[in-house]
Scaffold this motif. Structure first.
Motif, short mmCIF file in Angstrom:
data_model
loop_
_atom_site.label_atom_id
_atom_site.label_comp_id
_atom_site.label_asym_id
_atom_site.label_seq_id
_atom_site.Cartn_x
_atom_site.Cartn_y
_atom_site.Cartn_z
N MET A 52 0.87 -1.30 0.04
CA MET A 52 0.04 0.01 -0.02
C MET A 52 0.88 1.20 -0.12
SD MET A 52 -3.27 -1.25 2.48
CE MET A 52 -3.16 -0.06 3.58
N LEU A 53 1.83 1.16 0.68
CA LEU A 53 2.74 2.38 0.74
C LEU A 53 3.42 2.54 -0.74
CD1 LEU A 53 3.99 4.41 2.77
CD2 LEU A 53 5.99 2.66 3.20
N ALA A 54 3.83 1.67 -1.16
CA ALA A 54 4.68 1.61 -2.45
C ALA A 54 3.56 2.31 -3.55
CB ALA A 54 5.09 0.53 -3.21
N ILE A 55 2.29 1.87 -3.71
CA ILE A 55 1.11 2.51 -4.39
C ILE A 55 1.08 3.97 -4.12
CG2 ILE A 55 -1.14 2.34 -5.03
CD1 ILE A 55 -1.13 -0.46 -4.60
N ALA A 56 0.99 4.13 -2.76
CA ALA A 56 0.65 5.59 -2.28
C ALA A 56 1.80 6.56 -2.65
CB ALA A 56 0.32 5.52 -0.81
N SER B 135 16.74 -0.09 -6.25
CA SER B 135 15.89 1.15 -6.46
C SER B 135 14.46 0.60 -6.20
CB SER B 135 16.20 1.88 -7.64
OG SER B 135 16.07 0.90 -8.69
N LEU B 136 13.90 1.55 -6.23
CA LEU B 136 12.15 1.53 -5.96
C LEU B 136 11.67 1.69 -7.22
CD1 LEU B 136 11.55 3.00 -2.61
CD2 LEU B 136 11.65 0.55 -2.98
N LEU B 137 10.81 1.04 -7.75
CA LEU B 137 10.24 1.17 -9.13
C LEU B 137 8.85 0.54 -9.23
CD1 LEU B 137 10.26 2.12 -12.22
CD2 LEU B 137 11.42 -0.01 -12.68
N LEU B 138 7.73 1.26 -9.32
CA LEU B 138 6.31 0.67 -9.07
C LEU B 138 5.86 -0.01 -10.46
CD1 LEU B 138 3.80 0.40 -7.50
CD2 LEU B 138 2.99 2.53 -8.49
N VAL B 139 5.66 -1.39 -10.41
CA VAL B 139 5.27 -1.93 -11.60
C VAL B 139 4.01 -3.00 -11.42
CG1 VAL B 139 6.04 -3.84 -13.06
CG2 VAL B 139 7.67 -2.12 -12.40
N ARG B 140 3.09 -2.93 -12.14
CA ARG B 140 1.92 -3.89 -11.93
C ARG B 140 2.11 -5.23 -12.74
NH1 ARG B 140 0.78 0.18 -9.33
NH2 ARG B 140 -1.33 1.05 -8.89
N PHE C 141 -11.36 -9.86 -10.55
CA PHE C 141 -11.17 -10.78 -9.43
C PHE C 141 -10.19 -11.93 -9.96
CE2 PHE C 141 -12.40 -14.44 -6.81
CZ PHE C 141 -12.22 -14.30 -5.49
N GLY C 142 -9.53 -12.44 -9.37
CA GLY C 142 -8.64 -13.54 -9.67
C GLY C 142 -7.57 -13.47 -10.86
N GLN C 143 -7.70 -12.27 -11.47
CA GLN C 143 -6.60 -11.90 -12.41
C GLN C 143 -5.98 -10.69 -12.12
OE1 GLN C 143 -7.86 -12.90 -16.49
NE2 GLN C 143 -9.60 -13.61 -15.79
N GLY C 144 -5.91 -10.34 -10.87
CA GLY C 144 -5.11 -8.87 -10.51
C GLY C 144 -3.68 -8.83 -10.96
N HIS C 145 -3.20 -7.82 -11.18
CA HIS C 145 -1.79 -7.58 -11.23
C HIS C 145 -0.98 -7.42 -9.78
CE1 HIS C 145 -2.41 -6.05 -15.48
NE2 HIS C 145 -3.00 -7.45 -15.40
N VAL C 146 -0.03 -8.22 -9.71
CA VAL C 146 0.63 -8.26 -8.41
C VAL C 146 1.60 -6.90 -8.42
CG1 VAL C 146 2.61 -9.04 -6.91
CG2 VAL C 146 0.88 -10.49 -8.19
N THR C 147 1.64 -6.02 -7.12
CA THR C 147 2.19 -4.74 -7.16
C THR C 147 3.75 -5.26 -6.73
OG1 THR C 147 0.39 -3.62 -6.59
CG2 THR C 147 2.54 -2.57 -6.08
N VAL D 100 11.97 -6.81 -11.17
CA VAL D 100 11.45 -6.01 -9.86
C VAL D 100 10.33 -6.91 -9.29
CG1 VAL D 100 9.77 -4.05 -9.61
CG2 VAL D 100 11.22 -3.99 -11.51
N GLY D 101 10.66 -6.97 -7.82
CA GLY D 101 10.01 -7.72 -7.14
C GLY D 101 9.24 -7.10 -5.97
N ASN D 102 8.76 -7.88 -5.05
CA ASN D 102 8.21 -7.26 -4.02
C ASN D 102 8.42 -8.17 -2.70
OD1 ASN D 102 6.37 -9.64 -3.69
ND2 ASN D 102 4.82 -8.71 -5.17
N VAL D 103 7.79 -7.83 -1.39
CA VAL D 103 8.34 -8.45 -0.12
C VAL D 103 7.94 -9.67 -0.19
CG1 VAL D 103 7.89 -8.26 2.39
CG2 VAL D 103 8.30 -6.32 1.10
#
Length: 144
Positions: free
Chosen positions: A1-5, A21-26, A90-96, A106-109
């Motif tokens: 949520m923080l990355a998106i905000a 680095s930080l880089l927002l990707v869907r 629903f069920g096909q959302g993109h991972v942040t 690019v990955g996430n926690v």
């Protein structure tokens, strides 16, 4: 949520020179955006992974394997939440994803948790620490 905000899509914020680095990707796919057109497959894999991890965890004895499997479960559920609740549907959302490792990926926690848990499992297996499980709840009580 923080990355998106706090991050803008496509805008890189260096943390450690160009290495991190930080880089927002869907991400509609898996690692390296593999399978971008099949998000539902990754949702099914996430549900199955979580179910298997929970099934094993309730029978598991010992903290070492509990931590490793807990990391994998936490990561799987984190990515699954994005798949279920984020756009486009629903069920096909993109991972942040928001942690850029140079220009490699690019990955996430959640990804960090999954990789850490799998590495721990491999270390335990190769060092001879096999998981100990409680006897099955369906076991025949007359068997010795």
């Amino acid at each position: 949520m923080l990355a998106i905000a706090q991050l803008s899509t496509g805008s890189r914020v260096p943390l450690v020179a160009d290495a991190l680095s930080l880089l927002l990707v869907r991400n509609p796919g898996a690692a390296f955006s593999v399978g971008s057109g099949s998000a539902w497959v990754f949702t099914v894999i996430g549900v199955l992974t979580a179910a298997v991890m929970i099934g094993v965890a309730v029978r598991l004895r010992g903290i070492r394997w509990g931590i490793a499997l807990g990391l994998i479960l936490g990561g799987a559920v984190g990515n699954l939440a994005d798949r279920l609740l984020k756009p486009p549907s629903f069920g096909q959302g993109h991972v942040t994803d928001f942690i850029a490792y140079g220009n490699l990926f690019v990955g996430n926690v959640a990804d960090i948790l999954i990789v850490s848990g799998v590495l721990l499992c491999l270390i335990f297996l190769f060092s001879g620490h096999k998981p100990r499980l409680h006897p099955s709840l369906n076991a025949d009580p007359n068997r010795g």
